[in-house]
Design an enzyme around this catalytic site. Structure first.
Site, mmCIF file in Angstrom:
data_model
loop_
_atom_site.group_PDB
_atom_site.id
_atom_site.type_symbol
_atom_site.label_atom_id
_atom_site.label_comp_id
_atom_site.label_asym_id
_atom_site.label_seq_id
_atom_site.Cartn_x
_atom_site.Cartn_y
_atom_site.Cartn_z
ATOM 1 C CD1 TRP A 12 -2.192 -2.010 0.249
ATOM 2 C CD2 TRP A 12 -2.956 -1.321 2.248
ATOM 3 N NE1 TRP A 12 -3.242 -2.822 0.607
ATOM 4 C CE2 TRP A 12 -3.737 -2.421 1.827
ATOM 5 C CE3 TRP A 12 -3.250 -0.721 3.479
ATOM 6 C CZ2 TRP A 12 -4.787 -2.931 2.600
ATOM 7 C CZ3 TRP A 12 -4.297 -1.229 4.246
ATOM 8 C CH2 TRP A 12 -5.054 -2.324 3.798
ATOM 9 C CD GLU A 99 8.174 3.321 -3.979
ATOM 10 O OE1 GLU A 99 7.537 3.109 -2.943
ATOM 11 O OE2 GLU A 99 7.722 3.043 -5.112
ATOM 12 C CD GLU A 169 8.438 -4.467 -6.445
ATOM 13 O OE1 GLU A 169 7.221 -4.631 -6.594
ATOM 14 O OE2 GLU A 169 8.934 -3.606 -5.694
ATOM 15 N N GLY A 175 5.185 1.967 -10.672
ATOM 16 C CA GLY A 175 4.351 3.156 -10.665
ATOM 17 C C GLY A 175 4.349 3.919 -11.974
ATOM 18 C CB SER A 215 3.223 -1.130 -14.091
ATOM 19 O OG SER A 215 3.728 0.161 -13.755
ATOM 20 N N GLY A 236 1.564 -2.677 -6.290
ATOM 21 C CA GLY A 236 1.481 -1.398 -5.605
ATOM 22 C C GLY A 236 0.138 -0.741 -5.863
ATOM 23 N N GLY A 237 0.106 0.178 -6.838
ATOM 24 C CA GLY A 237 -1.085 0.986 -7.119
ATOM 25 C C GLY A 237 -2.381 0.192 -7.192
HETATM 26 P P1 PGA Z 1 3.226 -0.485 -8.713
HETATM 27 O O1 PGA Z 1 4.245 -0.705 -7.488
HETATM 28 O O2 PGA Z 1 2.423 -1.766 -8.826
HETATM 29 O O3 PGA Z 1 2.405 0.694 -8.346
HETATM 30 O O4 PGA Z 1 4.066 -0.282 -9.935
HETATM 31 C C1 PGA Z 1 4.847 -1.930 -7.259
HETATM 32 C C2 PGA Z 1 5.722 -1.857 -6.035
HETATM 33 O O5 PGA Z 1 6.371 -0.833 -5.827
HETATM 34 O O6 PGA Z 1 5.794 -2.806 -5.234
#
Ligand code: PGA
Length: 258
Positions: A12, A99, A169, A175, A215, A236-237
């Site tokens: 999240w 991140e 990733e 993202g 993504s 993620g999103g």
């Molecule tokens: P995303 O993020 O699905 O929004 O690209 C994936 C993640 O950072 O784990």
């Protein structure tokens, strides 16, 4: 090859509030069978971990944290220890997310210490690895992901590998709406698994789950999950939207959701 149970994880990040977190869990739990046939976990921000653990009681949804600190306790303002996370009822932790690496300058050495601390507290870590766009374009993908893999696992004992999940990733896919193609994901997943086999034996490598993240959407999940060696997704999103996350869960086991 051993059959690996698929694993769909929702990261999240720094999103949702208390009501949003509870609403999302209540939608997900109403649609998930008692045993969906694969593993599911969500990773809320720290302040919501405990309420999400409580909201997921009696469901197959496991709960983890997005980060931790490696020291046990003390003068580390702003940090959260592994025993605090376990104390809340969480059972997992994401480590080395891009991140964390790129916005907060986390090093492989710090990530390795967090891995050891997490495993010591019986938290199942998801170790994230991935190259930036510049690294991919410079032909350095293998070098980068293998370094992150090897250094991240440096302190993991043989008996602990069963609790570890890897997530590939690519930073350029996170993202951005640009996911790795199934071929690109498959290539890096094989590279990672072969390295695990070379270092820790084929049995360890075949038992370890390697997720794809970056993504992932309801539209591309099925194709990515069909790639041999892609054992699940770190989302993620799309994990913030109950309908989208549910659709990705369905792609993980169409039979259970027919
Ligand atoms: P995303 O993020 O699905 O929004 O690209 C994936 C993640 O950072 O784990």
């Amino acid at each position: 090859m051993t059959a690996r149970r698929r694993f769909i994880a929702g990261n999240w990040k720094m999103n949702l509030d208390r009501a949003g977190a509870l609403g999302l869990i209540s939608s997900l739990r109403s649609k998930l069978p008692h045993d969906p046939g694969f593993d599911v976990a969500v990773f809320p921000p720290f302040p919501y971990v405990e309420i999400v653990v409580n909201a997921c009681a009696g469901t197959p949804i496991r709960v983890g944290a997005q980060n931790c600190y490696f020291e046990a306790k003390g003068a580390f303002t702003g940090e959260v220890s592994v025993s605090m996370i376990a104390d809340l009822g969480a059972t997992s932790v994401i480590l080395g997310h891009s991140e964390r690496r790129h916005v907060f300058n986390e090093t492989d050495t710090a990530i390795a210490k967090k891995m050891t601390a997490a495993l010591g507290a019986r938290l199942a870590p998801i170790l994230c690895v991935g190259e930036t766009l510049a690294e991919r374009q410079a032909g350095r993908t293998s070098e980068i992901v293998l370094r992150q893999l090897v250094e991240g696992l440096a302190g993991v004992a043989a008996a602990q590998f069963g609790s570890v999940t890897i997530a590939y990733e690519p930073v350029w896919a996170i993202g951005t709406g640009v996911n790795a193609t199934p071929d690109q994901a498959g290539e890096v997943h094989s590279l990672l698994r072969n390295e695990l086999a070379a270092r820790h034996g084929r049995a360890v490598a075949d038992a370890m789950r390697i997720l794809y993240g970056g993504s992932v959407t309801p539209e591309n999940a099925a194709a990515l999950l069909r790639v041999p060696g892609v054992d699940g997704a770190l989302v993620g999103g799309a994990s913030l939207d109950a309908g989208k996350f549910q659709a990705i869960l369905s792609a993980a086991n169409p039979a259970a959701h027919a």
